[in-house]
Structures are given as C-alpha cells and as structure tokens.
Motif scaffolding. Sequence first.
Motif, short mmCIF file in Angstrom:
data_model
loop_
_atom_site.label_atom_id
_atom_site.label_comp_id
_atom_site.label_asym_id
_atom_site.label_seq_id
_atom_site.Cartn_x
_atom_site.Cartn_y
_atom_site.Cartn_z
N MET A 42 37.62 42.31 39.97
CA MET A 42 37.90 41.77 38.71
C MET A 42 38.80 40.58 38.68
O MET A 42 38.29 39.60 37.92
CB MET A 42 38.42 42.92 37.83
N LEU A 43 39.65 40.62 39.78
CA LEU A 43 40.51 39.25 39.86
C LEU A 43 39.87 38.23 40.39
O LEU A 43 39.78 37.12 39.76
CB LEU A 43 41.63 39.49 40.87
N CYS A 44 38.89 38.33 41.30
CA CYS A 44 38.07 37.15 41.75
C CYS A 44 36.94 36.62 40.59
O CYS A 44 36.96 35.53 40.54
CB CYS A 44 37.26 37.51 42.98
N SER A 45 36.54 37.53 40.02
CA SER A 45 35.76 37.18 38.58
C SER A 45 36.32 36.78 37.70
O SER A 45 35.86 35.76 36.77
CB SER A 45 34.97 38.33 38.26
N ALA A 46 37.68 37.09 37.29
CA ALA A 46 38.62 36.42 36.37
C ALA A 46 38.95 34.74 36.97
O ALA A 46 38.53 34.07 35.79
CB ALA A 46 39.80 37.10 36.30
N ILE A 47 39.18 34.51 37.82
CA ILE A 47 39.36 33.26 38.13
C ILE A 47 37.84 32.26 38.37
O ILE A 47 37.93 31.03 37.90
CB ILE A 47 40.09 33.08 39.70
N ALA A 48 37.02 32.88 38.68
CA ALA A 48 35.56 32.24 38.89
C ALA A 48 35.27 31.93 37.31
O ALA A 48 34.71 30.91 36.93
CB ALA A 48 34.52 33.26 39.33
N GLY A 49 35.20 33.06 36.26
CA GLY A 49 34.98 32.72 35.08
C GLY A 49 35.70 31.60 34.54
O GLY A 49 35.21 30.81 33.44
N PHE A 50 36.91 31.85 34.58
CA PHE A 50 38.03 30.81 33.93
C PHE A 50 37.78 29.67 34.28
O PHE A 50 37.53 28.35 33.46
CB PHE A 50 39.40 31.32 34.30
N ALA A 51 37.69 29.24 35.76
CA ALA A 51 37.44 27.87 36.28
C ALA A 51 36.26 27.20 35.76
O ALA A 51 36.12 26.15 35.54
CB ALA A 51 37.44 27.92 37.98
N THR A 52 35.18 28.13 35.63
CA THR A 52 34.05 27.65 35.09
C THR A 52 34.11 27.26 33.72
O THR A 52 33.48 26.01 33.22
CB THR A 52 32.87 28.71 35.27
#
Length: 306
Positions: A42-52
């Motif tokens: 969830m943390l990796c996905s949170a930063i991936a989504g936010f950066a995108t």
Amino acid sequence: MESYALLLGATLNAGTVLAIAALGLLINEKAGIVNLGAEGVMLCSAIAGFATVVHTGSDTLGFLAGMGAGALLAAVFGWLVIWLNTNQYATGLALSLFGVGFSAFAGISYVQAKLPERTQFAVPYLSDIPLLGSALFRQHPLVYGAMALTLALTWFLYRSRTGLVLRSVGESPESAHALGYPVRRIRLAAVVTGGALCGLAGAFISIAYTPLWVEGMVAGRGWIALALTTFATWRPARVLLGAYLFGGVTMLQFHLQGVGVNVPSQVLSMLPYLATIVVLALISRNPAWIRINMPASLGKPFHPGA
C-alpha cells in the motif's frame, strides 16, 4: 446533528481504504495464500499513484499506477511463495519492510508536492438532501465502488464456477490438482488481483483520502486490513461492515476532539489499533469457529509431486 452527519461521511471515506485492501487480501486467502506485505504494498502504491497524478494531472492514471505497483509487488511475492515455496509469513514481512523503506526513499522529492485542484463529487438531487445528503452522496466514486466490489466478490465466490474453483484451491489444493486445475497459476492470479486491490487502496489514500504524500502515511491500515479478514470470517459483506466499524473508530478520535472531550490525544490515536486487538482477542476465544470458516490450506505450501 450536523456533526454526526460529518462523522458518518468520514466513516465511509475511512472505511473504504480498509474495505478495498481487505477484499484484496480476502481473495488471496481464499486461494490459500497469506500476504503479510500489505502495508508495504500500500505504501509503494501510494507513492506511485501520487507521483503519477503530480506529473500527469490525471486521477485515473494515478489509480492505475497504484494498482500496477501493487500487482507487480504481489507478483514477485507470489513467485517466491508459490513457485519457490518460500515461507509465506517471512516473505510477506520482508515485502512489508521493503515497501516501507522503498516508499520513503522514492517519496523524498514529493513531500512538498501538491495535487491539482479537482471537482467535488456529488450524486445529483440526492446530495441536496439535508444533513444525510452531504454525508452519503458527496463521496468519492471509489466509496461506492467498494460497495459494488463487495457485492461482485460475493457473487463471484459463491455463485460462479470460477469462484468455486478458487475456493477449492484454498480448501484442498491437492484435490484441485488431481482434477486437472492449475493450482499454482490460480493462486498467482489471486495474489496479483489481491495486490492490485491493495494498490488501489494505497493510491486512494494519497490521491483522494489525504491528497498529499507523507512517509508512512498508510499508518498501519495494511495490518488492520489483514485483521479484518479474520474478523469477517472470510466473508466479503462482513469485511465491508468491519471496515466501516474500524473506519468509524478511526474518525471517532477527531470527533471527540472536536466536541471538546478531555482525553489525551495519544489515547484517541491508539483507538483503531486497540479495537483491532480487542476484536481479534474476542474472536480467538472460539478457535473452532475460526477453523470452520478459514480456508483449510491457508498459509501452507503446495507441492504438486507430493
């Protein structure tokens, strides 16, 4: 009265994060796989989504990026535990630790970043209902998506042939293998799907729930989602209800502070985790009940040649 309507709306919003992640983990566990790496995913996905979203301005691409990151990490986890037969619990913990460290490193340059302005979601006419309209019908579409996902998953698991095969793989992989079903591929598909849903939950946190990036912002929700599957005895509808229960406890701390209840903030902050421990302790008093509902091969490796 208005404050209670706001509490209800916040409960739905907070519960959505837990519901989506827990439903993904439920799919994993129905196939016999325990993924303790949900927090890191969830943390990796949170930063991936936010950066995108920061670079593209598109929430849709942000959610897809979060799901993609979750699916990728889950695929690596699945390859390790399904094909290489590594210990599921140790591998999941390693994934969680990796996700915490990697997301902190990758998110350094996004701490001060801001997302573009977005329109307020509202259901026409219904959102104008006094009090409850703002609480129930001005939520992000994924709030309603979590409810639809619960219904769809219930039908899939208990009314479709594919769902029956998935449950049979979790109950008795040897029997499913003897009938000609590709147990390992089915389990991998379940793990990747569960990872994508955990990724969607992580992206929802950073894009919609609290639209910013802060290191460790998932704040234990991955662990609570794992506990929810046991709390719900592996039933999708109970997962949704449990998610709203824990979401309500989370939001209650802010409501109590808002109405001036004189309780130390540290005590209020630990309420969601205390509730998790209490609920699990109460459920564990009847181990036979858990055994009846728990997939029989949960956490156990599968050896086709055995």
